[in-house]
Design a protein around this motif. Structure first.
Motif, PDB file in Angstrom:
ATOM      1  N   ASN A  92       3.493  10.118  -9.940  1.00  0.00           N
ATOM      2  CA  ASN A  92       2.745  10.758 -11.050  1.00  0.00           C
ATOM      3  C   ASN A  92       1.482  11.412 -11.415  1.00  0.00           C
ATOM      4  OD1 ASN A  92       2.870   7.494 -12.449  1.00  0.00           O
ATOM      5  ND2 ASN A  92       1.245   6.601 -11.278  1.00  0.00           N
ATOM      6  N   LYS A  93       1.590  11.957 -10.520  1.00  0.00           N
ATOM      7  CA  LYS A  93       1.154  12.964 -10.252  1.00  0.00           C
ATOM      8  C   LYS A  93       2.049  14.188 -10.134  1.00  0.00           C
ATOM      9  CE  LYS A  93      -3.183  16.013  -7.808  1.00  0.00           C
ATOM     10  NZ  LYS A  93      -3.819  15.545  -6.987  1.00  0.00           N
ATOM     11  N   GLU A 143       3.301   6.159  -5.561  1.00  0.00           N
ATOM     12  CA  GLU A 143       3.135   5.640  -7.128  1.00  0.00           C
ATOM     13  C   GLU A 143       2.316   6.713  -7.976  1.00  0.00           C
ATOM     14  OE1 GLU A 143       4.864   4.906  -9.885  1.00  0.00           O
ATOM     15  OE2 GLU A 143       6.055   3.490  -8.499  1.00  0.00           O
ATOM     16  N   LYS A 144       1.801   7.377  -6.425  1.00  0.00           N
ATOM     17  CA  LYS A 144       0.248   8.185  -7.182  1.00  0.00           C
ATOM     18  C   LYS A 144       0.684   8.799  -7.055  1.00  0.00           C
ATOM     19  CE  LYS A 144      -4.098   5.962  -5.141  1.00  0.00           C
ATOM     20  NZ  LYS A 144      -4.625   5.981  -3.788  1.00  0.00           N
ATOM     21  N   ILE A 169       2.003   2.274  -3.345  1.00  0.00           N
ATOM     22  CA  ILE A 169       0.957   2.327  -4.220  1.00  0.00           C
ATOM     23  C   ILE A 169       1.009   3.694  -3.931  1.00  0.00           C
ATOM     24  CG2 ILE A 169      -1.535   2.743  -4.448  1.00  0.00           C
ATOM     25  CD1 ILE A 169      -1.732  -0.464  -3.994  1.00  0.00           C
ATOM     26  N   GLU A 170       1.081   4.469  -2.942  1.00  0.00           N
ATOM     27  CA  GLU A 170       0.876   5.413  -1.615  1.00  0.00           C
ATOM     28  C   GLU A 170       1.570   6.513  -2.952  1.00  0.00           C
ATOM     29  OE1 GLU A 170      -1.705   7.165  -0.597  1.00  0.00           O
ATOM     30  OE2 GLU A 170      -3.311   5.230  -1.182  1.00  0.00           O
ATOM     31  N   GLN A 226       0.250  -0.707  -0.009  1.00  0.00           N
ATOM     32  CA  GLN A 226      -0.009  -0.140   0.181  1.00  0.00           C
ATOM     33  C   GLN A 226       0.831   1.597  -0.171  1.00  0.00           C
ATOM     34  OE1 GLN A 226      -2.976   0.281  -0.394  1.00  0.00           O
ATOM     35  NE2 GLN A 226      -3.221   2.331  -0.466  1.00  0.00           N
TER      36      GLN A 226
END
Length: 463
Positions: free
Chosen positions: A330-331, A326-327, A323-324, A320
């Motif tokens: 990407n942003k 990568e967010k 995932i955070e 998790q």
């Protein structure tokens, strides 16, 4: 633009203090002081004294003594403004300051406007425009790096580099113009091979100066760093550890930080502005949700993002965390991201090994004990290219200079393309004149009242 009168202003910060300095500049600066100055040990007059001398005495109005003072005399042209300048060091009482200023206002002085002393220095040829702007930067400098850059610019480091380029280009421009006078005879005074070499070299220097602005701008204004993560992972504790003070409220209650908290520290001479943001999570609390909205706004404004997560609570679900991460990547793909695992003092060796294996480039930290804070500050400093600063190279920090350099670079490229395509001398001359114009904008050889008014309006009164 400049009035030929005598101006006065308080040169030290307003308010009470041990001493205050009141500065006068203009043709009557010495005579106005002389009329109200009584020397302690003799009947000497200031108008007969040598430049750069200090005199003990009293400022008087009739039989009333206002204060015992030291008066410093600087005769033109060997003064900051190039005019006669007098500085009165008096006691720092607000009452005394105003009594002395009002006395000289009644006797022929005018209150100086913002930056008027430095404006007079520029107009009298004591400073060029870029040096004058560096005076304001020096006053505003709040870390070692910005101070060093401002000092270099005020001493003429940037000006001399620009002046040298302008002079060399001007010499060739003169030869090109000379060719135009003898156009019917088809002669070539400017060696095109040498000229192309000069244009290449000027273009290279301009590109280096333009590229330095990316570093110079953050050094001058500080580097905003957003500390983000879920609630209660230790963002506020980290901010307090970095600042070495209890700046942010720390609590075990998730959502304690409802708004962004900002503070600045110097790391290796570079200013970093840390922003402690509200924890990012789903919430129905209206106030907390506003804080979370501000968090994303601050991330948009930041140049560096520090993502913090609780290593103890996340050790069983590191997927998790990835995932955070990568967010955020990407942003904000252009923003440097530093990943920090906090509260590692609560992990055992096996858990630490797992953390390092599953989360790449992770910084281990215990904000509570201070472990890893020094490594974090080193990582932040490594993000900034300070090589030019260490090598004492010229660094551009002023957006006006940056804009003029971009325009000069564009014109120099036009000249280069014109040479390569065999453009006629009259057309080359047009682009050369434009490049020279933009060089002159930087040092003030090309200027106007609106530009000067805009620059010096940002100065403090008394400088």
């Amino acid at each position: 633009m400049m009035e030929n009168d005598t101006i006065i202003a308080l040169a030290t910060p307003s308010g009470a203090g041990a001493i205050a300095v009141i500065r006068l500049s203009g043709p009557k600066a010495i005579s106005i002081i002389d009329a109200n100055f009584k020397s302690v040990k003799s009947q000497k007059t200031l108008s007969t004294q040598k430049t750069h001398t200090i005199h003990l005495g009293h400022i008087v109005e009739g039989r009333k003594t206002l204060d015992e003072v030291l008066v410093s005399v600087f005769l033109n042209p060997n003064s900051y403004t190039g005019e006669d300048v007098v500085e009165i060091s008096c006691h720092g009482s607000n009452y005394i300051q105003q009594e002395i200023i009002q006395l000289f206002l009644r006797n022929g002085c005018r209150m100086a406007s913002a930056g008027e002393f430095t404006l007079r220095a520029f107009l009298n040829g004591k400073l060029d425009l870029s040096q004058a702007e560096a005076v304001a930067d020096l006053i505003a400098s709040d870390n070692e790096a910005s101070h060093q850059i401002a000092m270099q610019q005020m001493r003429g480091g940037f000006s001399s580099e620009i002046a040298k380029l302008r002079e060399e280009l001007l010499n060739f421009a003169s030869l090109i113009e000379l060719e135009l006078d003898f156009a019917e005879e088809d002669v070539e005074f400017a060696d095109r091979t040498q000229f192309k070499s000069l244009v290449d070299r000027i273009g290279f220097v301009l590109k280096r100066l333009i590229d330095s602005f990316a570093v110079g701008n953050v050094i001058k204004n500080g580097i905003p760093v957003a500390i983000v993560g879920e609630p209660n992972v230790g963002k506020s504790t980290l901010l307090n550890a970095l600042l070495n003070e209890d700046r942010a409220i720390v609590s075990e209650v998730a959502g304690t930080t409802r708004d962004t908290i900002e503070d600045e520290i110097s790391i290796g001479g570079i200013g970093f502005r840390f922003i402690d943001t509200a924890g990012i999570r789903e919430t129905e609390d209206i106030v907390e949700s506003i804080g979370i909205k501000k968090t994303f706004e601050k991330i948009d404004q930041a140049q560096v993002v520090v993502y913090l997560f609780d290593s103890l609570n996340s050790i069983s679900n590191l997927n998790q965390v990835q995932i955070e991460i990568e967010k955020i990547k990407n942003k904000y793909p252009q923003k440097p991201l530093i990943i920090i695992a906090n509260k590692i003092d609560k992990l055992d060796d096996i858990q630490l090994a797992k953390l390092n294996a599953e989360v790449s480039n992770v910084h281990l930290l215990s904000a509570k004990t201070g472990f890893g804070v020094e490594q974090l500050t080193s990582s932040l400093l490594n993000l900034i290219n300070t090589g030019a600063l260490r090598n004492n190279e010229t660094i551009v920090t002023n957006s006006r200079h940056y804009d003029a350099l971009l325009k000069a670079f564009e014109e120099v490229n036009k000249v280069k393309h014109g040479l390569e395509s065999g453009l006629s001398g009259d057309l080359l001359a047009i682009d050369i004149r434009q490049a020279l114009y933009h060089f002159g904008e930087i040092t003030g050889e090309i200027t106007n009242d609106d530009l000067l008014g805009n620059i010096f309006a940002n100065f403090c009164i008394g400088k």
